[in-house]
Each structure stands twice: as C-alpha cells, then as structure tokens.
Design an enzyme around this catalytic site. Structure first.
Site, PDB file in Angstrom:
ATOM      1  N   THR A 137      43.418  47.528  48.481  1.00 25.47           N
ATOM      2  CA  THR A 137      43.835  48.151  49.736  1.00 25.47           C
ATOM      3  C   THR A 137      44.593  49.455  49.492  1.00 25.47           C
ATOM      4  OG1 THR A 137      43.967  46.005  50.754  1.00 25.47           O
ATOM      5  CG2 THR A 137      45.436  47.659  51.662  1.00 25.47           C
ATOM      6  N   THR A 185      50.087  45.260  49.983  1.00 24.28           N
ATOM      7  CA  THR A 185      48.759  44.957  49.456  1.00 24.28           C
ATOM      8  C   THR A 185      48.828  43.655  48.674  1.00 24.28           C
ATOM      9  OG1 THR A 185      46.971  45.649  48.005  1.00 24.28           O
ATOM     10  CG2 THR A 185      49.171  46.456  47.442  1.00 24.28           C
ATOM     11  N   GLY A 186      47.849  42.792  48.897  1.00 22.48           N
ATOM     12  CA  GLY A 186      47.860  41.510  48.206  1.00 22.48           C
ATOM     13  C   GLY A 186      47.072  40.488  48.985  1.00 22.48           C
TER      14      GLY A 186
END
Ligand code: ASP
Length: 346
Positions: free
Chosen positions: A206, A257-258
């Site tokens: 992302t 992000t993740g």
C-alpha cells in the site's frame, strides 16, 4: 504519469511557484512523509537494481509532494501529488500494479483526510478509476458522503471527469505470478488466513502520505489494492477513517499499511492520535505503542507513518521492512527500506 494526474500537478504547480519563498524566510516548516508498504523487505532478497528503483520512485514521490508544500500549497495537495506518483508506478500495490483478488481482478481502496476541518473522502472496491486517490478526494470535495464503494464509486469518479481504464490496465505480470503462488499456498493450507500467515511480503505494498503545510495544517491519504487473493468485495483498512488513515491538526496525521483486518479491529490510525490527545503521549511514543504493542500483541503486521503539527515524523513497523521516506523541516530527504539496524541514512 497520466494526463489527468499531470493536469492536476500543472494546475497546482504554478500556484506553488508564485507563492515560493526561500527557506530562510519560510514562516513555518513544511514536512512530508510517505510509505510504500510494509513487509518482508530484506536486503539479502533485494537486487541492487530493485533497491535503486524503489529508492528513486520514493524520492520522486517525495519531491512531487514537497514541491507543493514548498510553494505554499496545502497539505492535501502534497499528499495527493505524492500518492499519484506511486499509484502510477507498478512497484507499489496501488493503481497500476495493484495486487489481484482471488478472482484475478484488481479492486482498489483509497482515502484522504484533512486535519484542519476533519473532512474526509474515500472509495472502496473501485475497478476502473485510474487514480483512486483522486476519486477519494472527489468524494470529499464534490459529494455529501464520506465513502463510496464498488461500481457506484467508479460511476461517481467518471462523472467527476476522472479517467477510467479497463481493469487490465492495473494488472501486471508480477502480480499475476504472485496470485498463482498464493493460490498454490492456499490449496496447500486450505484457508485464506493461513495462506497469508508468514507471507507479509505478498500482502503489503500500500502507499500513503502525510503532510504539514505552511499554514500548520495536516493531511493524510492512503491508496491500496488490498491483499493478494482477497475475496471479491473485501474492503480493507485503507479507506476506513481511523483504521488506515487519520488526520487532526491538534494531534497528528497517520497513514497505515499492513494486514487490514487488524488495523480495522484496532482502529490503529485513530489510536495514535487518541493516545496523544487523551493519554498525553508524544507522537513517537504514541505511534510506537500502537504498532509495537497493540498491533503486535493481536498478531497484526504492518506499520504507520505519522506526523505531528511540529513536523516530527514517526514511522514504526513490526515487519522486516517498510518502504518509507520523508523530507524534514530542514528540507533533508531520507529514504529507507529496511529495519532501523540496517537503515542507510542519506
Ligand atoms: N492495509 C492494506 C489492506 O489490508 C494492505 C497493505 O497495507 O498492504 O487492504
């Protein structure tokens, strides 16, 4: 960069140029931080060419956004400009180069939020809008809504004059190969979650940006293709305010992000701000606690970039690496890929 994105930049840059001032007369510092995803980013797996390509693209995104700030444009313009560069690059999991769903298509999510007014816009599951970040911004600026999804979001974007492309435009060979590998793993393990376990490199990527402008206002934005092999219609944290994106001038701007499900259940982005607002923590303490403790203890993986009104940046993550960079209050550019021990300063 496509013509529409170029048009946006060209429309904004002259304004930036005529408001330009020298660094010595700059009234307040401007800062921009970006990420290009977190995951198993290890020096030993990275070829010199690949590393150079990521560094160059991250720096290009930083410079595109910073040019806005330096010229006096608002934080959201810088966030948008930086994300546009990354959406157009196949290196990242957003726009062209987004990961594929289990059905072999691209479904993208994006959001933006302003720290001054608290206004926000987001799209989820768009499949034909070339630059989802522009659609998210259009939802905020040209509709009474916050989040539009699916075909309705693409229709809205088209009506706003945003470029539409066939879904194949987003799909790259690299992502097709990634999906094939993921399918093999899924049939071996028999479950979606297990196919994602231990493979953070294949589900992250992302992009996001946070900015502080000369007026002292913050903004944040995030754009993603989500997670490889996700079910049709799955929406992640990136378009969910408080999960993947947050901005409030009195605390901070955050882009995450993740593994999105963990970010949503943990309201990760908002928690960073809440720990500052109600817990009295500073930016670094708040961001670290949320990522290193809250996210990690629940089994989630990923990281955030966070920026406060004083221009301090924090970028904690619990994966092997996170593509990230910033231009700080003194105009210094830093780009990092790996965990801090292996970080190279520039
Ligand atoms: N957070 C994104 C999602 O779950 C994926 C990522 O950051 O790589 O959709």
């Amino acid at each position: 960069m496509n013509s529409q994105a170029l048009f946006l930049l060209c429309a904004l840059l002259p304004m930036a140029a005529c408001q330009n001032t020298t660094s010595s007369s700059r009234p307040t510092p401007v800062v921009l931080a970006i990420h290009g995803g977190a995951g198993t980013i290890l020096r030993k797996n990275m070829s010199a060419e690949n590393e150079a390509a990521y560094r160059a693209k991250l720096e290009e995104a930083l410079r595109a956004g910073y040019a806005m700030l330096d010229g006096g444009s608002e934080a959201l313009d810088a966030v948008t400009a930086a994300i546009l560069v990354m959406e157009e690059s196949p290196l990242f999991n957003s726009g062209h180069g987004a990961v594929l769903t289990s059905a072999g298509t691209c479904e993208m999510d994006a959001s933006v939020m302003r720290g001054d007014t608290g206004m926000a816009g987001a799209v989820a599951g768009v499949t034909t809008t070339r630059n989802p970040i522009l659609a998210a911004r259009a939802v905020m600026e040209h509709s009474p809504h916050v989040l539009l999804s699916g075909p309705g979001a693409d229709t809205f974007a088209r009506e706003q004059g945003l470029e539409q492309v066939p879904n194949e435009f987003f799909q790259t060979d690299r992502r097709l190969q990634q999906l094939e590998k993921w399918r093999e793993r899924k049939s071996a393990t028999g479950s979606l979650s297990e196919a994602w376990e231990g493979k953070p490199d294949e589900r992250h990527g992302t992009v996001g940006a946070v900015a502080l402008d000369r007026e002292g206002h913050l903004a944040a934005g995030t754009s993603t293709g989500g997670m490889v092999g996700k079910l049709w219609g799955r929406i992640g944290d990136s378009p969910i305010l408080g999960a993947g994106t947050w901005a409030a001038d009195h605390t901070c701007a955050v882009s995450g992000t993740g593994w999105g499900e963990f970010f949503m259940r943990g309201t990760i982005a908002r928690d960073v701000a809440a720990l500052m607002e109600f817990g009295g923590l500073d930016l670094e303490q708040a961001a670290r606690r949320v990522v290193r403790t809250q996210l990690t203890e629940k089994g989630g993986t990923g990281g955030v970039i966070a920026l406060d009104g004083q221009g301090r940046v924090s970028a904690p993550f619990n994966t092997a690496g996170m593509y990230r960079g910033w231009i700080d209050q003194k105009g210094r550019v830093e780009v990092h890929l790996y965990a801090p021990a292996a970080t190279e300063r520039r």
